[in-house]
Motif scaffolding. Structure first.
Motif, PDB file in Angstrom:
ATOM      1  N   LEU A 170       0.836  -1.150  -0.026  1.00 34.05           N
ATOM      2  CA  LEU A 170       0.012   0.112   0.125  1.00 34.05           C
ATOM      3  C   LEU A 170       0.657   1.422   0.091  1.00 34.05           C
ATOM      4  O   LEU A 170       0.401   2.220  -0.666  1.00 34.05           O
ATOM      5  CB  LEU A 170      -0.822   0.023   1.050  1.00 34.05           C
ATOM      6  CG  LEU A 170      -1.921   1.128   1.297  1.00 34.05           C
ATOM      7  CD1 LEU A 170      -2.770   1.296  -0.044  1.00 34.05           C
ATOM      8  CD2 LEU A 170      -2.785   0.925   2.748  1.00 34.05           C
ATOM      9  N   TRP A 171       2.022   1.211   0.749  1.00 31.33           N
ATOM     10  CA  TRP A 171       2.953   2.430   0.897  1.00 31.33           C
ATOM     11  C   TRP A 171       3.417   2.742  -0.235  1.00 31.33           C
ATOM     12  O   TRP A 171       3.412   3.746  -0.789  1.00 31.33           O
ATOM     13  CB  TRP A 171       3.980   2.129   1.572  1.00 31.33           C
ATOM     14  CG  TRP A 171       4.808   3.404   2.249  1.00 31.33           C
ATOM     15  CD1 TRP A 171       4.400   4.323   3.068  1.00 31.33           C
ATOM     16  CD2 TRP A 171       5.629   3.912   1.458  1.00 31.33           C
ATOM     17  NE1 TRP A 171       5.466   5.285   3.118  1.00 31.33           N
ATOM     18  CE2 TRP A 171       6.284   5.156   1.902  1.00 31.33           C
ATOM     19  CE3 TRP A 171       6.600   3.564   0.312  1.00 31.33           C
ATOM     20  CZ2 TRP A 171       7.489   5.882   1.544  1.00 31.33           C
ATOM     21  CZ3 TRP A 171       7.400   4.512  -0.228  1.00 31.33           C
ATOM     22  CH2 TRP A 171       7.910   5.552   0.470  1.00 31.33           C
ATOM     23  N   ALA A 172       3.801   1.683  -1.343  1.00 32.58           N
ATOM     24  CA  ALA A 172       4.472   1.825  -2.571  1.00 32.58           C
ATOM     25  C   ALA A 172       3.367   2.377  -3.550  1.00 32.58           C
ATOM     26  O   ALA A 172       3.629   3.432  -4.415  1.00 32.58           O
ATOM     27  CB  ALA A 172       4.919   0.545  -2.979  1.00 32.58           C
ATOM     28  N   TRP A 173       2.353   1.816  -3.361  1.00 33.12           N
ATOM     29  CA  TRP A 173       0.981   2.466  -4.203  1.00 33.12           C
ATOM     30  C   TRP A 173       0.768   4.063  -3.911  1.00 33.12           C
ATOM     31  O   TRP A 173       0.900   4.696  -4.853  1.00 33.12           O
ATOM     32  CB  TRP A 173      -0.351   1.515  -4.225  1.00 33.12           C
ATOM     33  CG  TRP A 173      -1.544   2.185  -5.197  1.00 33.12           C
ATOM     34  CD1 TRP A 173      -1.383   1.959  -6.628  1.00 33.12           C
ATOM     35  CD2 TRP A 173      -2.386   3.081  -4.822  1.00 33.12           C
ATOM     36  NE1 TRP A 173      -2.501   2.625  -6.934  1.00 33.12           N
ATOM     37  CE2 TRP A 173      -3.068   3.243  -5.926  1.00 33.12           C
ATOM     38  CE3 TRP A 173      -2.694   3.950  -3.691  1.00 33.12           C
ATOM     39  CZ2 TRP A 173      -4.150   4.055  -5.913  1.00 33.12           C
ATOM     40  CZ3 TRP A 173      -3.629   4.611  -3.665  1.00 33.12           C
ATOM     41  CH2 TRP A 173      -4.526   4.752  -4.875  1.00 33.12           C
ATOM     42  N   LEU A 174       0.723   4.319  -2.915  1.00 31.89           N
ATOM     43  CA  LEU A 174       0.307   5.581  -2.299  1.00 31.89           C
ATOM     44  C   LEU A 174       1.512   6.517  -2.580  1.00 31.89           C
ATOM     45  O   LEU A 174       1.354   7.725  -3.178  1.00 31.89           O
ATOM     46  CB  LEU A 174       0.209   5.673  -0.716  1.00 31.89           C
ATOM     47  CG  LEU A 174      -1.249   5.071  -0.344  1.00 31.89           C
ATOM     48  CD1 LEU A 174      -1.343   5.140   1.147  1.00 31.89           C
ATOM     49  CD2 LEU A 174      -2.293   6.027  -0.671  1.00 31.89           C
ATOM     50  N   ALA A 175       2.813   6.205  -2.505  1.00 33.66           N
ATOM     51  CA  ALA A 175       4.019   6.879  -2.964  1.00 33.66           C
ATOM     52  C   ALA A 175       3.888   7.369  -4.479  1.00 33.66           C
ATOM     53  O   ALA A 175       4.116   8.472  -4.635  1.00 33.66           O
ATOM     54  CB  ALA A 175       5.246   6.202  -2.611  1.00 33.66           C
ATOM     55  N   LEU A 176       3.569   6.566  -5.423  1.00 34.82           N
ATOM     56  CA  LEU A 176       3.441   6.629  -6.624  1.00 34.82           C
ATOM     57  C   LEU A 176       2.321   7.805  -6.959  1.00 34.82           C
ATOM     58  O   LEU A 176       2.368   8.809  -7.734  1.00 34.82           O
ATOM     59  CB  LEU A 176       3.046   5.509  -7.474  1.00 34.82           C
ATOM     60  CG  LEU A 176       4.146   4.458  -7.770  1.00 34.82           C
ATOM     61  CD1 LEU A 176       3.489   3.362  -8.415  1.00 34.82           C
ATOM     62  CD2 LEU A 176       5.458   4.943  -8.297  1.00 34.82           C
ATOM     63  N   GLN A 177       1.226   7.894  -6.122  1.00 34.61           N
ATOM     64  CA  GLN A 177       0.201   8.757  -6.205  1.00 34.61           C
ATOM     65  C   GLN A 177       0.456  10.328  -5.782  1.00 34.61           C
ATOM     66  O   GLN A 177       0.339  11.270  -6.168  1.00 34.61           O
ATOM     67  CB  GLN A 177      -1.114   8.369  -5.581  1.00 34.61           C
ATOM     68  CG  GLN A 177      -1.545   6.958  -5.663  1.00 34.61           C
ATOM     69  CD  GLN A 177      -1.848   6.609  -7.177  1.00 34.61           C
ATOM     70  OE1 GLN A 177      -2.622   7.417  -7.842  1.00 34.61           O
ATOM     71  NE2 GLN A 177      -1.201   5.500  -7.733  1.00 34.61           N
ATOM     72  N   VAL A 178       1.391  10.287  -4.577  1.00 30.66           N
ATOM     73  CA  VAL A 178       2.172  11.245  -4.148  1.00 30.66           C
ATOM     74  C   VAL A 178       3.006  12.133  -4.768  1.00 30.66           C
ATOM     75  O   VAL A 178       3.018  13.085  -5.191  1.00 30.66           O
ATOM     76  CB  VAL A 178       2.379  11.126  -2.793  1.00 30.66           C
ATOM     77  CG1 VAL A 178       3.487  12.331  -2.075  1.00 30.66           C
ATOM     78  CG2 VAL A 178       1.424  10.591  -1.793  1.00 30.66           C
ATOM     79  N   ASN A 179       3.946  11.369  -5.550  1.00 27.92           N
ATOM     80  CA  ASN A 179       4.956  11.628  -6.323  1.00 27.92           C
ATOM     81  C   ASN A 179       4.344  11.990  -7.665  1.00 27.92           C
ATOM     82  O   ASN A 179       4.511  12.435  -8.419  1.00 27.92           O
ATOM     83  CB  ASN A 179       5.905  11.148  -6.468  1.00 27.92           C
ATOM     84  CG  ASN A 179       6.985  10.797  -5.194  1.00 27.92           C
ATOM     85  OD1 ASN A 179       7.135  11.894  -4.423  1.00 27.92           O
ATOM     86  ND2 ASN A 179       7.406   9.837  -4.768  1.00 27.92           N
TER      87      ASN A 179
END
Length: 75
Positions: free
Chosen positions: A66-75
């Protein structure tokens, strides 16, 4: 691995070296509905974003995914 953590309900993203932190903060809040808090870091060159999850995450593998997916959304 962190044996002391039983569950997580929030994720924090720390974006450093941003030329226009106020604009990044505003854009992130506008496009990412899961963000609950955002602020320019004390040094003025970064942004802190805090995402609230819709449920507790108790498995480390799920948290990392989930962190990896959210990080892509944030960047």
């Amino acid at each position: 691995s962190n044996e002391a953590v039983e569950k997580a309900r929030f994720m924090i993203f720390d974006l450093d070296g941003i030329s226009d932190p106020a604009a990044v903060k505003a854009e992130a809040l506008a496009k990412l509905p899961f963000l609950r808090w955002a602020f320019v870091s004390p040094g003025g060159k970064g942004v802190k974003l805090i995402a609230q999850l819709d449920r507790d995450i108790t498995l480390e593998a799920e948290y990392r995914e989930l962190w990896a997916w959210l990080a892509l959304q944030v960047n």
